[in-house]
Write a protein that holds these residues in place. Structure first.
Motif, PDB file in Angstrom:
ATOM      1  N   GLY A  82      -9.830 -12.440  27.283  1.00 43.00           N
ATOM      2  CA  GLY A  82     -10.195 -12.799  25.916  1.00 43.00           C
ATOM      3  C   GLY A  82     -10.647 -11.615  25.087  1.00 43.00           C
ATOM      4  O   GLY A  82     -11.415 -11.782  24.138  1.00 43.00           O
ATOM      5  N   CYS A  83     -10.183 -10.413  25.437  1.00 44.87           N
ATOM      6  CA  CYS A  83     -10.670  -9.227  24.729  1.00 44.87           C
ATOM      7  C   CYS A  83      -9.530  -8.289  24.347  1.00 44.87           C
ATOM      8  O   CYS A  83      -9.716  -7.083  24.251  1.00 44.87           O
ATOM      9  CB  CYS A  83     -11.689  -8.478  25.583  1.00 44.87           C
ATOM     10  N   ALA A 110      -3.254  -0.725  24.281  1.00 42.39           N
ATOM     11  CA  ALA A 110      -2.969  -1.623  23.160  1.00 42.39           C
ATOM     12  C   ALA A 110      -1.503  -1.533  22.766  1.00 42.39           C
ATOM     13  O   ALA A 110      -0.847  -2.551  22.512  1.00 42.39           O
ATOM     14  CB  ALA A 110      -3.866  -1.275  21.969  1.00 42.39           C
ATOM     15  N   TYR A 111      -0.983  -0.316  22.720  1.00 42.81           N
ATOM     16  CA  TYR A 111       0.420  -0.133  22.323  1.00 42.81           C
ATOM     17  C   TYR A 111       1.365  -0.721  23.364  1.00 42.81           C
ATOM     18  O   TYR A 111       2.366  -1.358  23.012  1.00 42.81           O
ATOM     19  CB  TYR A 111       0.705   1.348  22.108  1.00 42.81           C
ATOM     20  N   LEU A 112       1.067  -0.513  24.653  1.00 40.47           N
ATOM     21  CA  LEU A 112       1.924  -1.103  25.687  1.00 40.47           C
ATOM     22  C   LEU A 112       1.929  -2.624  25.584  1.00 40.47           C
ATOM     23  O   LEU A 112       2.988  -3.254  25.662  1.00 40.47           O
ATOM     24  CB  LEU A 112       1.465  -0.680  27.079  1.00 40.47           C
ATOM     25  N   LEU A 113       0.751  -3.215  25.424  1.00 45.89           N
ATOM     26  CA  LEU A 113       0.673  -4.673  25.269  1.00 45.89           C
ATOM     27  C   LEU A 113       1.438  -5.129  24.038  1.00 45.89           C
ATOM     28  O   LEU A 113       2.117  -6.165  24.043  1.00 45.89           O
ATOM     29  CB  LEU A 113      -0.790  -5.110  25.178  1.00 45.89           C
ATOM     30  N   PHE A 114       1.333  -4.356  22.964  1.00 47.01           N
ATOM     31  CA  PHE A 114       2.046  -4.664  21.719  1.00 47.01           C
ATOM     32  C   PHE A 114       3.551  -4.630  21.935  1.00 47.01           C
ATOM     33  O   PHE A 114       4.280  -5.544  21.514  1.00 47.01           O
ATOM     34  CB  PHE A 114       1.624  -3.659  20.650  1.00 47.01           C
ATOM     35  N   GLY A 171      -3.879  -9.731  24.094  1.00 45.86           N
ATOM     36  CA  GLY A 171      -4.486 -10.110  25.358  1.00 45.86           C
ATOM     37  C   GLY A 171      -4.124 -11.522  25.764  1.00 45.86           C
ATOM     38  O   GLY A 171      -3.888 -11.800  26.951  1.00 45.86           O
ATOM     39  N   GLU A 172      -4.091 -12.416  24.790  1.00 46.29           N
ATOM     40  CA  GLU A 172      -3.716 -13.799  25.077  1.00 46.29           C
ATOM     41  C   GLU A 172      -2.291 -13.863  25.619  1.00 46.29           C
ATOM     42  O   GLU A 172      -2.006 -14.582  26.582  1.00 46.29           O
ATOM     43  CB  GLU A 172      -3.841 -14.632  23.801  1.00 46.29           C
ATOM     44  N   HIS A 173      -1.401 -13.086  25.015  1.00 45.26           N
ATOM     45  CA  HIS A 173      -0.016 -13.039  25.498  1.00 45.26           C
ATOM     46  C   HIS A 173       0.025 -12.499  26.921  1.00 45.26           C
ATOM     47  O   HIS A 173       0.717 -13.052  27.795  1.00 45.26           O
ATOM     48  CB  HIS A 173       0.834 -12.166  24.566  1.00 45.26           C
ATOM     49  N   ILE A 182      -7.028  -8.118  31.290  1.00 43.60           N
ATOM     50  CA  ILE A 182      -6.403  -7.126  30.409  1.00 43.60           C
ATOM     51  C   ILE A 182      -6.971  -5.742  30.723  1.00 43.60           C
ATOM     52  O   ILE A 182      -8.178  -5.521  30.576  1.00 43.60           O
ATOM     53  CB  ILE A 182      -6.694  -7.460  28.937  1.00 43.60           C
ATOM     54  N   PRO A 183      -6.135  -4.803  31.162  1.00 43.41           N
ATOM     55  CA  PRO A 183      -6.629  -3.446  31.422  1.00 43.41           C
ATOM     56  C   PRO A 183      -6.625  -2.618  30.140  1.00 43.41           C
ATOM     57  O   PRO A 183      -5.584  -2.424  29.519  1.00 43.41           O
ATOM     58  CB  PRO A 183      -5.631  -2.904  32.446  1.00 43.41           C
ATOM     59  N   LEU A 184      -7.783  -2.137  29.747  1.00 40.29           N
ATOM     60  CA  LEU A 184      -7.907  -1.424  28.479  1.00 40.29           C
ATOM     61  C   LEU A 184      -8.234   0.055  28.703  1.00 40.29           C
ATOM     62  O   LEU A 184      -7.392   0.907  28.562  1.00 40.29           O
ATOM     63  CB  LEU A 184      -8.949  -2.109  27.595  1.00 40.29           C
TER      64      LEU A 184
END
Length: 282
Positions: A82-83, A110-114, A171-173, A182-184
């Motif tokens: 959730g983050c 963030a970019y990889l998740l995007f 993160g939800e995706h 989620i690894p940040l």
């Protein structure tokens, strides 16, 4: 003879200052002294690629480029549920196909998740991707300089003040498609420091986290001194979201999340593939 302080760089964000407060201020017996530099994640990622500091807070996304020289510490970083990063726009139902999107770094988690999200949710993909410091992204979206922005950190709690809307939660995706946290952000240290020092660094990081949890008011002045968002309630929300059991110890789920992200990203051609033992600590 006293050993020289270890050069460390981490962000001025509340989660990092909260985690490192006790250690940075010499309140942990036996912990190595630290020479602290504050820098945003895009800067620390570059520092890691150039091998400039002993210890760094970096994005997990940069690990494939730096793990020959640095070891991933099993604690001190940021994972969670959730983050995740958000994609923001001026209109609630904006179509991002072919549009310009600001991101904080192309070497960021963030970019990889995007990119993983756009592969599933944006047919044909977005248009131009523009890199800018994360604190400039929301004003740029608000002012129409870009069509949308990928935001991290305390922007989750403040974007409505800019009149913006959340278009998607990365993160939800990620959690929906993988079931993993989620690894940040990761803490890495130079392998050349040696196994004993690396173990001491991990112990010191865990102790610093526990001390901050045990008496959070002690860290508050350090947190607020460096936070861009000075509201204590926002800082506390930020800390509550990003400092958790994975900060104290990655554990099996944390390592699975990191390997899962980097494996998926490598399959999309976004990062080099990881070696089998690349995430080993010592």
């Amino acid at each position: 003879m006293t050993a020289a302080p270890l050069k460390i760089a981490y962000s001025p964000c509340p989660n990092d200052t909260f985690v490192f407060d006790a250690w940075a201020h010499g309140r942990i017996p036996g912990a190595p002294a630290l020479d602290v530099t504050f820098a945003d994640i895009d800067i620390t990622n570059g520092m890691a690629e150039r091998g400039e500091f002993d210890v760094l807070k970096v994005s997990y996304a940069v690990l494939p480029w730096v793990l020959d020289e640095y070891a991933l510490l099993p604690c001190g970083g940021a994972l969670g549920r959730g983050c995740g990063p958000l994609v923001l726009g001026r209109e609630p139902d904006a179509d991002l196909r072919g549009k310009t999107v600001a991101v904080p770094s192309e070497r960021s988690t963030a970019y990889l998740l995007f990119r993983l999200w756009t592969a599933d949710a944006v047919p044909g993909g977005v248009g131009e991707v523009v890199v800018m410091p994360f604190h400039e992204i929301m004003p740029a979206v608000r002012d129409g300089k870009v069509d949308a922005g990928l935001v991290i950190h305390e922007a989750r709690f403040t974007y409505q003040q800019y009149g913006l809307h959340s278009l998607a939660d990365m993160g939800e995706h990620w959690e929906t498609t993988t079931g993993l946290p989620i690894p940040l952000g990761a803490i890495i240290a130079k392998r050349s420091l040696g196994a004993d020092t690396l173990r001491l660094l991990a112990t010191s990081a865990r102790t610093s986290v526990k001390m901050a949890w045990d008496d959070p008011d002690v860290s508050l002045p350090y947190v607020l001194e460096h936070a861009r968002e000075m509201n204590p309630s926002v800082a506390n929300q930020h800390i509550g979201l990003y400092v958790n059991e994975f900060t104290h110890d990655l554990g099996d789920a944390g390592y699975a999340a990191v390997r899962g992200l980097l494996t998926r990203a490598a399959a999309e051609g976004l990062v080099p593939p990881l070696g089998r033992d690349a995430l080993s600590f010592v």
